[in-house]
Design a protein around this motif. Structure first.
Motif, PDB file in Angstrom:
ATOM      1  N   ARG A  77       0.915  -1.175  -0.042  1.00  0.00           N
ATOM      2  CA  ARG A  77       0.056  -0.171   0.052  1.00  0.00           C
ATOM      3  C   ARG A  77       0.685   1.239   0.063  1.00  0.00           C
ATOM      4  O   ARG A  77       1.743   1.406   0.770  1.00  0.00           O
ATOM      5  CB  ARG A  77      -0.876   0.073   1.269  1.00  0.00           C
ATOM      6  N   VAL A  78       0.842   2.149  -1.129  1.00  0.00           N
ATOM      7  CA  VAL A  78       1.479   3.337  -1.064  1.00  0.00           C
ATOM      8  C   VAL A  78       0.432   4.330  -1.546  1.00  0.00           C
ATOM      9  O   VAL A  78      -0.289   4.275  -2.479  1.00  0.00           O
ATOM     10  CB  VAL A  78       2.554   3.260  -2.367  1.00  0.00           C
ATOM     11  N   THR A 129       5.766  -0.261   7.393  1.00  0.00           N
ATOM     12  CA  THR A 129       5.008  -1.239   8.332  1.00  0.00           C
ATOM     13  C   THR A 129       4.991  -2.613   7.600  1.00  0.00           C
ATOM     14  O   THR A 129       4.325  -2.677   6.202  1.00  0.00           O
ATOM     15  CB  THR A 129       3.727  -0.446   8.397  1.00  0.00           C
ATOM     16  N   TYR A 130       4.920  -3.678   8.265  1.00  0.00           N
ATOM     17  CA  TYR A 130       4.730  -4.976   7.628  1.00  0.00           C
ATOM     18  C   TYR A 130       3.887  -5.673   8.594  1.00  0.00           C
ATOM     19  O   TYR A 130       4.072  -5.745   9.979  1.00  0.00           O
ATOM     20  CB  TYR A 130       6.219  -5.556   7.482  1.00  0.00           C
ATOM     21  N   SER A 131       2.787  -6.649   8.204  1.00  0.00           N
ATOM     22  CA  SER A 131       2.119  -7.588   8.819  1.00  0.00           C
ATOM     23  C   SER A 131       1.466  -8.597   8.094  1.00  0.00           C
ATOM     24  O   SER A 131       0.969  -8.118   7.082  1.00  0.00           O
ATOM     25  CB  SER A 131       0.998  -6.680   9.749  1.00  0.00           C
ATOM     26  N   ASP A 132       1.659  -9.741   8.522  1.00  0.00           N
ATOM     27  CA  ASP A 132       0.885 -10.883   7.694  1.00  0.00           C
ATOM     28  C   ASP A 132      -0.327 -11.056   8.250  1.00  0.00           C
ATOM     29  O   ASP A 132      -1.182 -12.230   7.924  1.00  0.00           O
ATOM     30  CB  ASP A 132       1.742 -12.185   7.622  1.00  0.00           C
ATOM     31  N   GLN A 175      -2.468   4.316   8.681  1.00  0.00           N
ATOM     32  CA  GLN A 175      -2.736   4.669   7.241  1.00  0.00           C
ATOM     33  C   GLN A 175      -1.913   5.483   6.746  1.00  0.00           C
ATOM     34  O   GLN A 175      -1.876   5.638   5.328  1.00  0.00           O
ATOM     35  CB  GLN A 175      -4.059   5.283   7.472  1.00  0.00           C
ATOM     36  N   ASN A 176      -0.836   6.222   7.448  1.00  0.00           N
ATOM     37  CA  ASN A 176      -0.003   7.002   6.627  1.00  0.00           C
ATOM     38  C   ASN A 176       1.558   6.365   6.432  1.00  0.00           C
ATOM     39  O   ASN A 176       2.301   7.143   6.034  1.00  0.00           O
ATOM     40  CB  ASN A 176       0.407   8.242   7.635  1.00  0.00           C
ATOM     41  N   THR A 177       1.615   5.131   6.482  1.00  0.00           N
ATOM     42  CA  THR A 177       2.879   4.428   6.179  1.00  0.00           C
ATOM     43  C   THR A 177       2.641   3.674   5.157  1.00  0.00           C
ATOM     44  O   THR A 177       1.644   3.200   4.526  1.00  0.00           O
ATOM     45  CB  THR A 177       3.426   3.659   7.214  1.00  0.00           C
TER      46      THR A 177
END
Length: 113
Positions: free
Chosen positions: A30-31, A57-60, A68-70
């Protein structure tokens, strides 16, 4: 009768574990509020444009809240580099390994819960 109780207990435990570990349906980045789905299309170095950022930010886990801003990814670790795709305006390039790139195509806008 005891085997029946053990069997039902195991089914219950497995059901709880599988529900608590939800995962995303596909790999994405997400960008700027847009979701880019990572494809298997390998990109040549000459198709890689300017650096647009890195995964912050990473999450599986789908059930985890995300800032929301990363720049966020469900499959690429923090620090993964992202570039403009010089061949398509609606795509970006992900450096999935050192010097190896994959195309990520725009899928939709990120929808907040």
């Amino acid at each position: 009768m005891r085997k029946l109780h053990i069997t039902w207990f195991m089914i219950l435990v497995l059901g709880i574990v599988s529900c608590s570990n939800e995962s995303w349906a596909y790999e994405f980045v997400r960008v700027d509020g847009m979701v880019y789905v990572v494809t298997d299309e390998v990109m040549d170095q000459e198709d890689v444009g300017d650096l647009i950022g890195e995964v912050e930010t990473y999450s599986d886990r789908e059930d985890q809240s995300v800032d929301q801003n990363t720049i966020f990814s469900n499959s690429y670790v923090i620090g993964t580099k992202l570039y403009k795709d010089v061949t398509a305006e609606t795509a970006i390039v992900v450096e999935h390994e050192q010097g190896k790139f994959k195309k990520a195509i725009i899928e939709h806008e990120w929808l907040e819960d």
